[in-house]
Write a protein that holds these residues in place. Structure first.
Motif, PDB file in Angstrom:
ATOM      1  N   TYR A  75       0.822  -1.204   0.000  1.00 10.88           N
ATOM      2  CA  TYR A  75       0.000   0.000   0.000  1.00 10.88           C
ATOM      3  C   TYR A  75       0.858   1.257   0.000  1.00 10.88           C
ATOM      4  CZ  TYR A  75      -3.744  -3.215   0.286  1.00 10.88           C
ATOM      5  OH  TYR A  75      -4.594  -4.232  -0.015  1.00 10.88           O
ATOM      6  N   SER A  76       1.509   1.589   1.092  1.00  7.99           N
ATOM      7  CA  SER A  76       2.361   2.776   1.057  1.00  7.99           C
ATOM      8  C   SER A  76       3.653   2.586   1.824  1.00  7.99           C
ATOM      9  CB  SER A  76       1.620   3.975   1.637  1.00  7.99           C
ATOM     10  OG  SER A  76       1.512   3.845   3.031  1.00  7.99           O
ATOM     11  N   GLY A  77       3.716   1.567   2.648  1.00 10.55           N
ATOM     12  CA  GLY A  77       4.911   1.345   3.440  1.00 10.55           C
ATOM     13  C   GLY A  77       4.967   2.205   4.682  1.00 10.55           C
ATOM     14  N   ASN A  78       3.988   3.061   4.888  1.00 13.89           N
ATOM     15  CA  ASN A  78       3.958   3.935   6.051  1.00 13.89           C
ATOM     16  C   ASN A  78       3.556   3.126   7.274  1.00 13.89           C
ATOM     17  OD1 ASN A  78       3.701   5.932   7.917  1.00 13.89           O
ATOM     18  ND2 ASN A  78       2.324   7.195   6.696  1.00 13.89           N
ATOM     19  N   LYS A  79       4.452   2.987   8.210  1.00 16.73           N
ATOM     20  CA  LYS A  79       4.195   2.170   9.397  1.00 16.73           C
ATOM     21  C   LYS A  79       3.359   2.906  10.441  1.00 16.73           C
ATOM     22  CE  LYS A  79       7.220  -1.236   8.382  1.00 16.73           C
ATOM     23  NZ  LYS A  79       6.742  -2.017   7.321  1.00 16.73           N
ATOM     24  N   GLN A  80       3.156   4.207  10.259  1.00 16.14           N
ATOM     25  CA  GLN A  80       2.394   4.963  11.245  1.00 16.14           C
ATOM     26  C   GLN A  80       0.899   4.919  10.972  1.00 16.14           C
ATOM     27  OE1 GLN A  80       4.026   8.792  11.939  1.00 16.14           O
ATOM     28  NE2 GLN A  80       6.060   7.999  12.294  1.00 16.14           N
ATOM     29  N   GLU A  81       0.528   4.570   9.780  1.00 18.44           N
ATOM     30  CA  GLU A  81      -0.885   4.430   9.450  1.00 18.44           C
ATOM     31  C   GLU A  81      -1.345   3.038   9.869  1.00 18.44           C
ATOM     32  OE1 GLU A  81      -2.927   6.564   7.416  1.00 18.44           O
ATOM     33  OE2 GLU A  81      -1.420   8.132   7.419  1.00 18.44           O
ATOM     34  N   MET A  82      -2.631   2.894  10.096  1.00 18.22           N
ATOM     35  CA  MET A  82      -3.217   1.588  10.381  1.00 18.22           C
ATOM     36  C   MET A  82      -4.017   1.169   9.157  1.00 18.22           C
ATOM     37  SD  MET A  82      -4.572   2.063  14.272  1.00 18.22           S
ATOM     38  CE  MET A  82      -5.207   3.713  14.062  1.00 18.22           C
ATOM     39  N   TYR A  83      -3.859  -0.056   8.752  1.00 19.24           N
ATOM     40  CA  TYR A  83      -4.579  -0.569   7.596  1.00 19.24           C
ATOM     41  C   TYR A  83      -5.572  -1.619   8.071  1.00 19.24           C
ATOM     42  CZ  TYR A  83      -1.037   1.736   4.809  1.00 19.24           C
ATOM     43  OH  TYR A  83      -0.223   2.674   4.256  1.00 19.24           O
ATOM     44  N   TYR A  84      -6.798  -1.507   7.575  1.00 24.26           N
ATOM     45  CA  TYR A  84      -7.854  -2.447   7.946  1.00 24.26           C
ATOM     46  C   TYR A  84      -8.403  -3.103   6.691  1.00 24.26           C
ATOM     47  CZ  TYR A  84      -8.110  -1.261  12.838  1.00 24.26           C
ATOM     48  OH  TYR A  84      -7.813  -1.123  14.168  1.00 24.26           O
TER      49      TYR A  84
END
Length: 124
Positions: A75-84
Motif C-alpha cells: 500500500y504505502s509502506g507507512n508504518k504509522q498508518e493503520m490498515y484495515y
C-alpha cells in the motif's frame, strides 16, 4: 397448582414481549446503529468511510480487521498508518476496495476520533 401458575406466568411473559417488543426495537436498534458508526475506534471509522462511499450493506457486514504489517508494503509502506481489511469489498470509480487506511485525527479535545480513507494497492 404450581404447573398451572407456570403456564400463566409464561403466557403473561409472552404477552408482555409481544406488546413491548416493538418499543424495544424502536429504542435499541437506532442506539446500536449510532454506536456502530461513531468513529471513536478505528473499525467504526472504517464502517463510516464505507457508508459515506454509498455502500450501506457493505458497511454493516464489513467486519474490519487489522492488516498484518507484512502486507503494508503493498500500500504505502507507512508504518504509522493503520490498515484495515474488510470482508465485503466494494467498488469505486477506479478499483475494488478491500483495504482502508485509518489515522487518528488531530486536535480532538473531548474524545479520540479516527478518520479512514480508501487504500488501493500500489504494486502486485
Amino acid at each position: 397448582m404450581v404447573a398451572g401458575r407456570g403456564r400463566t406466568l409464561r403466557k403473561s411473559v409472552e404477552l408482555w414481549l409481544k406488546k413491548n417488543c416493538k418499543w424495544l426495537v424502536v429504542i435499541v436498534v437506532p442506539i446500536m446503529l449510532v454506536t456502530m458508526f461513531l468513529p471513536v475506534i478505528p473499525s467504526n471509522a472504517v464502517r463510516l468511510c464505507i457508508l459515506k462511499s454509498g455502500h450501506p450493506v457493505a458497511a454493516l457486514f464489513s467486519g474490519p480487521r487489522k492488516l498484518p504489517k507484512s502486507e503494508f508494503k503493498y500500500y504505502s509502506g507507512n508504518k504509522q498508518e493503520m490498515y484495515y481489511q474488510i470482508n465485503v469489498p466494494f467498488e469505486t470509480e477506479s478499483a475494488n476496495v478491500d483495504v482502508l487506511t485509518v489515522h487518528k485525527a488531530v486536535n480532538q479535545k473531548f474524545y479520540q476520533k479516527y478518520v479512514a480513507h480508501l487504500s488501493i494497492p500500489l504494486g502486485p
